[in-house]
Write a protein that holds these residues in place. Structure first.
Motif, mmCIF file in Angstrom:
data_model
loop_
_atom_site.group_PDB
_atom_site.id
_atom_site.type_symbol
_atom_site.label_atom_id
_atom_site.label_comp_id
_atom_site.label_asym_id
_atom_site.label_seq_id
_atom_site.Cartn_x
_atom_site.Cartn_y
_atom_site.Cartn_z
ATOM 1 N N THR A 328 0.826 -1.205 0.000
ATOM 2 C CA THR A 328 0.000 0.000 0.000
ATOM 3 C C THR A 328 0.860 1.255 0.000
ATOM 4 N N ILE A 329 1.883 1.267 0.835
ATOM 5 C CA ILE A 329 2.753 2.444 0.916
ATOM 6 C C ILE A 329 3.489 2.644 -0.399
ATOM 7 N N ALA A 330 3.939 1.549 -1.025
ATOM 8 C CA ALA A 330 4.606 1.658 -2.325
ATOM 9 C C ALA A 330 3.647 2.230 -3.367
ATOM 10 N N ALA A 331 2.361 1.854 -3.295
ATOM 11 C CA ALA A 331 1.368 2.395 -4.224
ATOM 12 C C ALA A 331 1.204 3.902 -4.021
ATOM 13 N N MET A 332 1.231 4.339 -2.768
ATOM 14 C CA MET A 332 1.129 5.772 -2.495
ATOM 15 C C MET A 332 2.356 6.514 -3.011
ATOM 16 N N LEU A 333 3.524 5.916 -2.827
ATOM 17 C CA LEU A 333 4.742 6.548 -3.338
ATOM 18 C C LEU A 333 4.730 6.604 -4.857
ATOM 19 N N LEU A 334 4.149 5.587 -5.496
ATOM 20 C CA LEU A 334 4.007 5.636 -6.950
ATOM 21 C C LEU A 334 3.166 6.844 -7.346
ATOM 22 N N GLY A 335 2.110 7.120 -6.568
ATOM 23 C CA GLY A 335 1.302 8.301 -6.825
ATOM 24 C C GLY A 335 2.116 9.584 -6.741
ATOM 25 N N VAL A 336 3.034 9.647 -5.771
ATOM 26 C CA VAL A 336 3.886 10.836 -5.633
ATOM 27 C C VAL A 336 4.848 10.940 -6.811
ATOM 28 N N PHE A 337 5.408 9.809 -7.233
ATOM 29 C CA PHE A 337 6.259 9.825 -8.432
ATOM 30 C C PHE A 337 5.477 10.395 -9.617
ATOM 31 N N MET A 338 4.240 9.960 -9.769
ATOM 32 C CA MET A 338 3.423 10.411 -10.895
ATOM 33 C C MET A 338 3.100 11.892 -10.774
ATOM 34 N N ILE A 339 2.838 12.358 -9.550
ATOM 35 C CA ILE A 339 2.548 13.784 -9.338
ATOM 36 C C ILE A 339 3.684 14.652 -9.852
ATOM 37 N N HIS A 340 4.912 14.177 -9.666
ATOM 38 C CA HIS A 340 6.087 14.953 -10.070
ATOM 39 C C HIS A 340 6.599 14.558 -11.453
ATOM 40 N N GLY A 341 5.812 13.778 -12.187
ATOM 41 C CA GLY A 341 6.167 13.457 -13.558
ATOM 42 C C GLY A 341 7.352 12.524 -13.708
ATOM 43 N N ILE A 342 7.592 11.672 -12.722
ATOM 44 C CA ILE A 342 8.718 10.738 -12.771
ATOM 45 C C ILE A 342 8.206 9.366 -13.191
ATOM 46 N N GLN A 343 8.732 8.838 -14.292
ATOM 47 C CA GLN A 343 8.322 7.536 -14.794
ATOM 48 C C GLN A 343 9.036 6.443 -14.003
ATOM 49 N N VAL A 344 8.243 5.602 -13.325
ATOM 50 C CA VAL A 344 8.811 4.537 -12.498
ATOM 51 C C VAL A 344 8.931 3.259 -13.323
ATOM 52 N N GLY A 345 10.035 2.564 -13.158
ATOM 53 C CA GLY A 345 10.295 1.343 -13.907
ATOM 54 C C GLY A 345 11.787 1.162 -14.096
ATOM 55 N N PRO A 346 12.192 0.223 -14.946
ATOM 56 C CA PRO A 346 13.628 -0.088 -15.106
ATOM 57 C C PRO A 346 14.489 1.107 -15.481
ATOM 58 N N GLN A 347 13.904 2.075 -16.215
ATOM 59 C CA GLN A 347 14.695 3.206 -16.682
ATOM 60 C C GLN A 347 14.902 4.281 -15.616
ATOM 61 N N ILE A 348 14.259 4.136 -14.466
ATOM 62 C CA ILE A 348 14.319 5.202 -13.471
ATOM 63 C C ILE A 348 15.731 5.415 -12.941
ATOM 64 N N PHE A 349 16.550 4.351 -12.945
ATOM 65 C CA PHE A 349 17.919 4.501 -12.452
ATOM 66 C C PHE A 349 18.767 5.348 -13.395
ATOM 67 N N GLU A 350 18.336 5.448 -14.633
ATOM 68 C CA GLU A 350 19.061 6.286 -15.594
ATOM 69 C C GLU A 350 18.462 7.682 -15.684
ATOM 70 N N THR A 351 17.129 7.762 -15.659
ATOM 71 C CA THR A 351 16.480 9.057 -15.838
ATOM 72 C C THR A 351 16.386 9.873 -14.552
ATOM 73 N N SER A 352 16.246 9.197 -13.401
ATOM 74 C CA SER A 352 16.101 9.903 -12.121
ATOM 75 C C SER A 352 16.929 9.229 -11.037
ATOM 76 N N GLY A 353 18.149 8.838 -11.397
ATOM 77 C CA GLY A 353 19.013 8.128 -10.451
ATOM 78 C C GLY A 353 19.304 8.914 -9.195
ATOM 79 N N ASP A 354 19.444 10.244 -9.314
ATOM 80 C CA ASP A 354 19.758 11.047 -8.131
ATOM 81 C C ASP A 354 18.633 10.980 -7.111
ATOM 82 N N ILE A 355 17.390 10.960 -7.588
ATOM 83 C CA ILE A 355 16.257 10.876 -6.672
ATOM 84 C C ILE A 355 16.176 9.496 -6.041
ATOM 85 N N VAL A 356 16.406 8.449 -6.828
ATOM 86 C CA VAL A 356 16.318 7.085 -6.306
ATOM 87 C C VAL A 356 17.367 6.852 -5.225
#
Length: 505
Positions: A328-356
Motif C-alpha cells: 500500500t505504501i509503495a502504491a502511495m509513493l508511486l502516486g507521488v512519483f506520478m505527481i512529479h512526472g517521474i516515470q517509475v520502472g527499469p529506466q528510473i535509475f538512468e532518468t532519475s538516479g539522483d532521486i532514487v
C-alpha cells in the motif's frame, strides 16, 4: 558510489533533511496511535507533496512508513493494543513484559530489532532493485501485462483471509480506475454524467477515505471508548535496560526474522502482518525456551519486530524495478512519483538516479533516527498518547482528513468523494474486504490497460501474442500456482481439523 552521492544530496539540502527528521518522529507517533496506521498518515500528507520538491516529498513519506511500522510496537507493548497490524505478534510477549514491570526493556528490544531488520531490508532494496532492473529493461508490453495480472491475482489471493474476498477487493480497485475518459477513444466511462469525473477519480480522496475516514467511522461505531491504561513501572533499574547478554540471545532471532521479512516483502500484497507471525512461529519452534514464549521474553519481541520492519525495503523493489507497487505504501509513493512526472520502472535509475539513491539514503537515515527516538523516547510517547482522549483524537483526524482532501485540488467535490469512500471503507471492514488490495489495484489498473492495448496492437493474433512469450507465460502461471497451493493447504488443514471448508477458502 551512487549511494554516497545520495547521502551528499540529502545532507546538502537542509529542507530534505528536516522532512526526514519530521517523518521519523511523525511515523513513530502515528504508529503508536491504535487504529491510525502509517498508510493513513501518508494518505493525509500526500497533498503536501504537490508543493515540495520530489526528493523531499518521497523521503518524507517513505520514512513515515518505516517509522510507523516500529511505532505500532509501542502501544502493543505498553497497552496490549497493537498500533498497527504489523505489531500484532509483538503483543504476545511485549505486554506480558510490561505487566512484569519490564516495559523499558521490551521497548528497547523492539527498537533494536526493528532497526536491524529494517536495515537488512534496505540493503536488499539497494542491491536488488538495480540488479532486477538490468534484466527487465528488455521486457515488452506483453510481459508487463503478465506482470500486472500476476500482481493482481497474488495480491487478491493473499491479502485477505478469503481468496474470493481478496479478488473482489482487487476487482473493485480496477473498476474504480476505469472511471473517466477512455485513454484511446476519449469516450466517457462510468462518469455518471458528472463533468468532475471526466478525468477519473483522484488518488488522494480515495486514500483518505479508505484509510483515514473509514477508521474514524470504525472508532465512532465502537463508541470511542478508549480508556487510559496503568503502565506498571519498573521494579528494578535493570528492568528498563537491555543487557548485552540479552542482545546476544536476541541476535539469532533478529537475523532469522530479518531474512523472513525480506523474503515476504518481495511478495506483492503479503505485508508485515504475515511476516511478523511467520517469524514469531519459526522463532518459537527453534527456541530452547519455547515454553516461555508468550509469558514475556525478549526473543519473542525481537523475532516479529525484525521481520515486520524488514518488509519495508524489499516491498519497494517491484515498484522501482518494474513500476508495480508491492504494498500500500509503495502504491502511495508511486502516486507521488506520478505527481512529479517521474516515470517509475527499469529506466528510473538512468532518468532519475539522483532521486532514487537519495531515497535510499533517506531510508537509512530514517532508520537511524527512529531507532534513537524509540530507544530513548518511546515510553514517553506512549504515555502521552494514552492520556489524550479518543473523543478528541479522532474528530481532529476527521478534520485534518477533510482539509487534506480539499487541499490537493482545492475541490469540495474531492471532500465529498473522500467521505463517500470513507463509508465504502467502513463497509469493506465490516465485510472483511481489503482496502489495501483496492488501492493497489486502482494504481496498477491504468498501466495494465495500457500494456494490454499495446500488446494487442503489436500483432494480428489477438491474445495469442501472450502464448508466444515465455516470460509472460511464467508470470501467468505464478498466481495460478499460488492460489492453488493456498486452497490446497486450507483444505488439508481443515480436513485434519475435521472442518468443512467452503470453495471460497
Amino acid at each position: 558510489m551512487e549511494l554516497i552521492n545520495g547521502f551528499i544530496t540529502i545532507f546538502s539540502q537542509p529542507v530534505t533533511m528536516l522532512f526526514i527528521v519530521c517523518g521519523a518522529f511523525l511515523g513513530v507517533v502515528v504508529g503508536a496511535v491504535p487504529g491510525l496506521t502509517a498508510s493513513a498518515a501518508i494518505a493525509m500528507l500526500v497533498p503536501i507533496t504537490y508543493y515540495i520538491d520530489p526528493l523531499s516529498a518521497l523521503a518524507f513519506l517513505y520514512v513515515i512508513g518505516k517509522a510507523g511500522r516500529f511505532g505500532g510496537s509501542i502501544s502493543a507493548i505498553l497497552f496490549n493494543t497493537p498500533g498497527t497490524t504489523a505489531a500484532a505478534a509483538t503483543v504476545l510477549d511485549g505486554h506480558p513484559m510490561t505487566r512484569k514491570g519490564q516495559a523499558g526493556k521490551a521497548l528497547k528490544t523492539a527498537s533494536l530489532a526493528s532497526a536491524i531488520g529494517d536495515f537488512t531490508g534496505e540493503i536488499l532494496l539497494i542491491c536488488g532493485a538495480l540488479f532486477i532492473a538490468t534484466y527487465t529493461r528488455q521486457l515488452g508490453p506483453p510481459e508487463y501485462f503478465a506482470i500486472y495480472v500476476c500482481a493482481f491475482l497474488i495480491i487478491g489471493s493473499v491479502i485477505s483471509s478469503s481468496v474470493l474476498k481478496g479478488i473482489i477487493s482487487t476487482l473493485l480497485g480496477g473498476l474504480l480506475a476505469m472511471v473517466g475518459l477512455d485513454p484511446i477513444t476519449s469516450e466517457p466511462r462510468f462518469d455518471l454524467g458528472m463533468i468532475e469525473l471526466y478525468n477519473g477519480l483522484s488518488l488522494v480522496p480515495l486514500l483518505i477515505g479508505l484509510f483515514v475516514i473509514s477508521e474514524v467511522f470504525t472508532q465512532a461505531a465502537r463508541g470511542l471508548d478508549q480508556g487510559h491504561h496503568d503502565t506498571i513501572k519498573a521494579k528494578k533499574p535493570e528492568d528498563d535496560q537491555l543487557s548485552f547478554a540479552e542482545v546476544k540471545r536476541c541476535l539469532p532471532f533478529i537475523g532469522k526474522g530479518s531474512v523472513i521479512g525480506s523474503v515476504v516483502g518481495l511478495l506483492p500484497g503479503v505485508g508485515s502482518a504475515v511476516a511478523c507471525f511467520v517469524a514469531y512461529g519459526e522463532g518459537r519452534r527453534k527456541a530452547h525456551n519455547a515454553e516461555q514464549w508468550g509469558t514475556g521474553v525478549v526473543e519473542g519481541i525481537a523475532a516479529p519486530e525484525a521481520a515486520n520492519n524488514a518488509v519495508s525495503g524489499p516491498s519497494m523493489i517491484p515498484l522501482l524495478a518494474l513500476g508495480v507497487p508491492g504494498s500500500t505504501i509503495a502504491a502511495m509513493l508511486l502516486g507521488v512519483f506520478m505527481i512529479h512526472g517521474i516515470q517509475v520502472g527499469p529506466q528510473i535509475f538512468e532518468t532519475s538516479g539522483d532521486i532514487v539513491y537519495g531515497l535510499f539514503a533517506s531510508g537509512l537515515i530514517g532508520i537511524a533516527l527512529y531507532f534513537v527516538i524509540g530507544w530513548y523516547g518511546s515510553a514517553f510517547i506512549g504515555r502521552v498518547i494514552d492520556k489524550i482522549p479518543a473523543n478528541l483524537i479522532y474528530p481532529s483526524i476527521m478534520a485534518v482528513a477533510c482539509i487534506s482532501a480539499y487541499t490537493a485540488r482545492s475541490s469540495l467535490f474531492d471532500v465529498g468523494l473522500a467521505c463517500l469512500f470513507g463509508l465504502v471503507g467502513y463497509l469493506m471492514k465490516v465485510m472483511n474486504l481489503s482496502a489495501a488490495a483496492t488501492v493497489i489495484a486502482f494504481v496498477l489498473a491504468p498501466g495494465a490497460e495500457q500494456a494490454l492495448r499495446q500488446s494487442l496492437l503489436l500483432t494480428d493474433d489477438g491474445f495469442g501474442i501472450f502464448l508466444d512469450r515465455p516470460v509472460a507465460l511464467v508470470f501467468f502461471a505464478i498466481p495460478v500456482l499460488a492460489i492453488g497451493m493456498r486452497l490446497y493447504n486450507r483444505r488439508r488443514q481443515a480436513k485434519a481439523a475435521g472442518v468443512q471448508v467452503p470453495d471460497t477458502a
